[in-house]
Design a protein around this motif. Structure first.
Motif, mmCIF file in Angstrom:
data_model
loop_
_atom_site.group_PDB
_atom_site.id
_atom_site.type_symbol
_atom_site.label_atom_id
_atom_site.label_comp_id
_atom_site.label_asym_id
_atom_site.label_seq_id
_atom_site.Cartn_x
_atom_site.Cartn_y
_atom_site.Cartn_z
ATOM 1 N N PHE A 1 0.865 -1.172 0.000
ATOM 2 C CA PHE A 1 0.000 0.000 0.000
ATOM 3 C C PHE A 1 0.908 1.231 0.000
ATOM 4 C CE2 PHE A 1 -3.016 -2.897 2.360
ATOM 5 C CZ PHE A 1 -3.791 -3.136 1.249
ATOM 6 N N ARG B 1 1.400 -7.068 0.217
ATOM 7 C CA ARG B 1 -0.039 -6.864 0.366
ATOM 8 C C ARG B 1 -0.768 -8.197 0.492
ATOM 9 N NH1 ARG B 1 -2.771 -3.073 -3.993
ATOM 10 N NH2 ARG B 1 -2.248 -4.823 -5.353
ATOM 11 N N ILE C 1 -3.222 -9.616 3.644
ATOM 12 C CA ILE C 1 -4.559 -10.200 3.441
ATOM 13 C C ILE C 1 -4.604 -11.622 3.964
ATOM 14 C CG2 ILE C 1 -6.254 -10.851 1.695
ATOM 15 C CD1 ILE C 1 -5.113 -8.524 -0.017
ATOM 16 N N SER D 1 -5.221 -9.437 -3.317
ATOM 17 C CA SER D 1 -4.315 -8.419 -3.840
ATOM 18 C C SER D 1 -4.676 -8.043 -5.270
ATOM 19 C CB SER D 1 -2.872 -8.937 -3.777
ATOM 20 O OG SER D 1 -1.955 -7.963 -4.210
ATOM 21 N N LEU E 1 -7.869 -5.872 -5.321
ATOM 22 C CA LEU E 1 -7.649 -4.487 -4.901
ATOM 23 C C LEU E 1 -7.085 -3.632 -6.032
ATOM 24 C CD1 LEU E 1 -6.267 -4.911 -1.269
ATOM 25 C CD2 LEU E 1 -8.530 -4.111 -1.969
ATOM 26 N N ARG F 1 -13.221 -2.876 -5.190
ATOM 27 C CA ARG F 1 -12.212 -2.646 -4.154
ATOM 28 C C ARG F 1 -12.855 -2.479 -2.781
ATOM 29 N NH1 ARG F 1 -10.079 0.861 -8.145
ATOM 30 N NH2 ARG F 1 -10.680 2.689 -6.902
ATOM 31 N N THR G 1 -14.103 -5.869 -1.573
ATOM 32 C CA THR G 1 -12.940 -6.692 -1.225
ATOM 33 C C THR G 1 -12.391 -6.296 0.134
ATOM 34 O OG1 THR G 1 -12.348 -6.990 -3.554
ATOM 35 C CG2 THR G 1 -10.618 -7.362 -1.915
ATOM 36 N N GLY G 2 -12.246 -4.993 0.361
ATOM 37 C CA GLY G 2 -11.742 -4.509 1.649
ATOM 38 C C GLY G 2 -12.649 -4.904 2.800
ATOM 39 N N ILE H 1 -12.250 -8.663 3.524
ATOM 40 C CA ILE H 1 -10.975 -8.970 4.182
ATOM 41 C C ILE H 1 -11.056 -8.637 5.664
ATOM 42 C CG2 ILE H 1 -8.545 -8.311 4.345
ATOM 43 C CD1 ILE H 1 -8.647 -7.889 1.276
ATOM 44 N N ILE H 2 -11.588 -7.458 5.976
ATOM 45 C CA ILE H 2 -11.720 -7.061 7.375
ATOM 46 C C ILE H 2 -12.698 -7.982 8.105
ATOM 47 C CG2 ILE H 2 -12.509 -5.219 8.918
ATOM 48 C CD1 ILE H 2 -11.505 -3.233 6.794
#
Length: 427
Positions: free
Chosen positions: A13, A129, A133, A305, A308, A316, A319-320, A323-324
């Motif tokens: 990032f 990255r 993840i 990755s 993103l 994006r 996806t974020g 992941i969280i």
């Protein structure tokens, strides 16, 4: 190993977090939470009683404890259920700092090694990255209890993945991690060698030769030792963790397609297929999926990755969020635990401590007691007394023998009878 992953797919990032620390942010967060929320101050559920018995046996009679489970189902005892490496480590830590110290270290180590391996291997294969993840995705467990409770099988994915990674880095080290796996849990006997074979016989011939002695030793032991402890498991186990596990599948399955041309694909896939087949045969698919979570998370890190980098802001964002969300169930369990450092003055045995005190006071270390199955293993590891009963399956032909002290658990109380079956104490 030189990567075939394009450099654009291996980015971190830029401008936000240094590349060297990015993969290990999940590890750092989990380590902090484990310190703030010490769920491990007391024995947790699962098979922990069994493993504490094995550690106690090794502490009392090391040579005998390495090859036989002798404190329960006395006098014959029973063959080992697992190779003894983890129990030797647990016994060593117990000797060094006490049972609570040993239990705490092993619980934390199991979780942190899993997250570290996911982040380290994914970052080396697919970029920093992807390592970040993968460290989050590996917590998306269908059985988070098997990740947080001491279990030898939980170390097999770690040791297997490290073996696959090291096959292209340092074959001697790969032989070491593979051998450690063979001394940790019986599932390694059907996964480690096939994984190495899937990577290629000729280039790994020395590795296979180094694995061979341990492989033959433990196969011979389990094929000749009858009545090893076992217990039917609930293959229908379900929890909210299954829903979060779908996130891991969402990233992991495409990840294997994306890396299908790379060297790690075949050994990791061989491991996954064998584990799932074995657990289906043993009607324990939930644990099977738990034990393939690590390789799924690693290749899933590459999928994440790539996503993103998608030009679509919506892709994006989703996806974020996924992941969280992958770590929510495991992190929630830590945050909601009602155990704190103020509880450290409570004995490790917790509500069983009065029973331990009574047995310690009214028997000698060489005495044998009888205890109902629900507390037999607890009595063994708490007191070091031999117990003429057990929990996880008697050896063939075993017959229970009542003793001078016989312990029953009924309605939350411990009823202690003498050899004439007369109640002499209620705790």
């Amino acid at each position: 190993m030189k990567s075939a992953i394009p450099e654009d797919d291996r980015r971190g990032f830029p401008g936000y977090i240094p590349d060297w620390i990015l993969p290990y942010i999940p590890l750092i967060i989990i380590a902090v939470l484990l310190i703030l929320k010490p769920y491990y101050l007391f024995p947790t559920h699962g098979d922990i009683d069994f493993h504490l018995v094995r550690a106690r046996e090794i502490m009392i009679e090391p040579l005998k404890g390495l090859i036989w489970d002798y404190m329960v189902y006395y006098p014959p005892g029973r063959p080992l259920g697992h190779p003894p490496l983890l129990h030797v480590i647990l016994a060593s830590l117990w000797t060094l700092g006490g049972v609570r110290f040993a239990h705490s270290i092993m619980c934390m180590l199991q979780i942190l090694l899993t997250v570290f391996t996911a982040s380290f291997v994914a970052s080396r294969w697919y970029g920093e990255r992807a390592g970040f993840i993968a460290g989050a995705l590996v917590l998306a467990s269908p059985r988070p209890d098997t990740l947080s409770v001491i279990m030898p099988a939980a170390y097999i994915p770690v040791l297997l993945v490290l073996t696959v990674y090291l096959l292209s880095e340092d074959r001697l080290s790969a032989a070491v991690t593979g051998t450690l796996a063979l001394w940790t849990h019986f599932i390694a006997l059907i996964t480690v060698v096939p994984a190495v074979l899937a990577d290629g016989v000729r280039r790994n011939l020395r590795v296979l030769l180094l694995l061979l002695p341990s492989f033959i030793l433990w196969w011979a032991y389990f094929l000749t030792a009858r009545g090893a402890p076992s217990e039917p498991v609930n293959g229908g186990y379900f929890s909210i963790g299954w829903l979060v596990f779908l996130i891991l599948l969402y990233f992991g399955v495409p990840g294997f397609y994306l890396v299908r041309g790379r060297r790690e694909f075949r050994p990791l896939m061989a491991y996954i297929l064998i584990v799932l087949l074995a657990e289906v045969l043993f009607d324990d698919i939930s644990r099977g999926l738990q034990y393939v979570a690590l390789p799924l998370a690693i290749v899933g890190g590459y999928t994440g990755s790539r996503l993103l980098d998608n030009p679509s802001g919506a892709v994006r964002l989703v996806t974020g969020i996924l992941i969280i969300s992958s770590a929510t169930v495991f992190v929630e369990q830590l945050l909601l635990t009602d155990i704190g450092w103020s509880d450290v003055d409570i004995p490790f045995e917790n509500r069983y401590y009065p029973l331990k005190e009574y047995i310690d006071t009214h028997t000698s270390p060489d005495d044998v007691v009888w205890a109902s199955g629900s507390v037999a293993d607890k009595v063994a590891w708490m007191t070091g007394r031999r117990v003429s009963n057990g929990r996880y399956g008697p050896p063939p032909g075993f017959q229970e023998t009542f003793q001078d002290l016989n312990i029953y658990e009924e309605n939350g109380k411990f009823i202690i009878n003498n050899k004439d079956n007369e109640t002499i104490q209620i705790i």
